[in-house]
Design an enzyme around this catalytic site. Structure first.
Site, PDB file in Angstrom:
ATOM      1  CB  SER A 145       3.101   7.171   4.435  1.00 21.55           C
ATOM      2  OG  SER A 145       2.032   6.847   5.302  1.00 21.55           O
TER       3      SER A 145
ATOM      4  CD  GLU B  11       0.391  11.580  18.440  1.00 25.95           C
ATOM      5  OE1 GLU B  11       1.159  11.564  19.405  1.00 25.95           O
ATOM      6  OE2 GLU B  11       0.511  10.819  17.451  1.00 25.95           O
TER       7      GLU B  11
ATOM      8  CD  GLU C   9      -3.466   1.343   7.331  1.00 24.58           C
ATOM      9  OE1 GLU C   9      -2.261   1.186   7.122  1.00 24.58           O
ATOM     10  OE2 GLU C   9      -4.054   2.425   7.124  1.00 24.58           O
TER      11      GLU C   9
ATOM     12  CD  GLN D  36      -2.357   1.188   2.853  1.00 25.84           C
ATOM     13  OE1 GLN D  36      -2.808   0.146   3.305  1.00 25.84           O
ATOM     14  NE2 GLN D  36      -2.405   2.319   3.521  1.00 25.84           N
TER      15      GLN D  36
ATOM     16  CB  SER E 270       4.655  -2.582   5.438  1.00 22.29           C
ATOM     17  OG  SER E 270       4.655  -1.694   6.522  1.00 22.29           O
TER      18      SER E 270
END
Length: 399
Positions: free
Chosen positions: A130, A368, A245, A127, A162
């Site tokens: 990011s 967060e 996810e 995936q 990953s």
């Protein structure tokens, strides 16, 4: 909450137990994470065995190679498989996040080409979301796709991907229109990780592993036929992936309170009051998470869809893992700094898991971000102020 299986669920659980006991060894405790060629080969073999026996994806329709079972049966399978030494890691992202997105937004040709091969362990997926400047705020990504005839030309960088180094394909979120607000100018594609212009650089982690990667795209050409969803509707597609996810990364691999209690017993420190208080806290947290999962299990059993409360799991378990491993290392005194499996207790389980834990607190949404989700969507608190909500992406300040 109902803790009991229905007669049909109990029958399925027995079937799963019989199959697993025939093919795998029971898990004897948490083990250090491994990611090498032999581990990948073993994972592919196990994935193929599951697929051939209709245990690979319980809820997928039979025409896609699944079992056509219920969400509750999928939960039961996950519970039982977790009791065995099952090598599932390389396929968690592909089958848990990427392929469901392909099924939801891909063409019939996409489904025929990719679903079966992924299900049988022939192809691995990653995936690609990011970026260096777009982690928690994925919609701030800068990797560009420019239309050129029937193709798109991709340039940019992804990071923390990953399994990219052993993946065959990936789902790639890019910016196709910088003139509109950041959430509206994104598009999702399927990308061949082996094609020219795609460069994967494994990141050497503090744990010694290389599970995460940087991925660079230099004039990579992707056919418009490999687009998932409409142009500019990539955020909608990405939300489907992210919803999967959140559920997929809810738990954390590694030692729990039972492992550290056993180790403390060997060292004779169970009488230490401060340690006993910590042990009690870990046990309470583990039981609380267990009951939260039972709530999800009950919802599935009733045909309901679990909500954003699934974000609770990763916050609890990632911090839980880090705290347990830190305490175990401190108990080893000056030997705790040694991170060589053959020289330390439990093959370096506490050391490797301690180094992995910070990554887990980032992967699948930072602490967060998940706390914001719980605050806004579970507790109903006011949303954060977003000053850039309606601002075109190319007018946003950066740096």
């Amino acid at each position: 909450m109902d803790f009991n299986d229905t007669p049909a669920e109990a029958a399925f659980r027995k079937e799963a137990q019989d199959f697993l006991s025939k093919h795998l060894e029971p898990k004897t405790g948490a083990k250090p994470r491994t990611a090498n060629e032999s581990a990948l080969a073993r994972a592919k073999a196990w994935q193929k065995t599951k697929a051939e026996n209709k245990f690979a994806q319980i809820t997928w329709p039979k025409e896609w190679g699944g079992r056509g079972g219920s969400s509750m049966e999928a939960v039961i399978w996950g519970q039982e498989e977790a009791k065995y030494d099952a090598p599932t890691g390389p396929f968690a992202i592909g089958l848990g996040m990427c392929i469901p997105t392909v099924i939801a937004f891909g063409s019939d040709e996409h489904k025929k080409r990719y679903v079966q091969k992924a299900l049988h362990g022939e192809e691995v997926w990653c995936q690609l979301f990011s970026e260096p400047s777009a982690g928690s705020d994925v919609a701030g990504l800068k990797t560009r796709a420019v239309k050129d005839g029937d193709e798109w030309v991709i340039n940019g960088q992804k990071v923390w991907t990953s399994g990219a180094h052993y993946s065959d394909f990936g789902i790639l979120l890019v910016r196709t229109d910088p003139k509109v607000p950041k959430h509206k100018g994104l598009t999702m594609f399927i990308v061949n990780m082996k094609q020219p212009g795609v460069e994967v650089r494994p990141i050497h982690q503090a744990s010694g592993g290389r599970e995460f990667n940087e991925v660079y795209f230099t004039d990579v050409r992707i056919s418009d036929a490999d687009r998932l969803g409409e142009v500019g509707a990539g955020w909608k597609v990405a939300l489907v992936t992210l919803m999967n996810e959140r559920l997929a990364v809810g738990g954390s691999p590694g030692p729990d309170w039972a492992e550290i209690m056993g180790y403390a017993k060997e060292l004779g420190v169970l009488e230490d009051q401060a340690f006993r208080e910590k042990l009690a806290d870990w046990y309470v947290a583990a039981q609380g998470y267990k009951l939260t999962k039972f709530r999800t299990q009950t919802a599935l059993s009733r045909g309901q869809t679990p909500g954003p409360e699934n974000s609770i799991g990763k916050i609890i378990t990632a911090n839980h893992l880090q705290d347990i491993c830190n305490s175990a290392i401190e108990m080893q005194g000056h030997y705790g700094i040694i991170n060589e499996p053959e020289r330390v207790v439990l093959d370096g389980l506490f050391q490797s898991s301690f180094m992995w834990a910070p990554g887990l607190r980032i992967a699948g949404g930072t602490d967060e971000i998940l706390k914001n989700i719980i605050a806004e969507r579970v507790l109903g608190l006011p949303q954060d102020v977003r000053v850039d909500k309606d601002l075109p992406f190319d007018q946003m300040k950066s740096g």
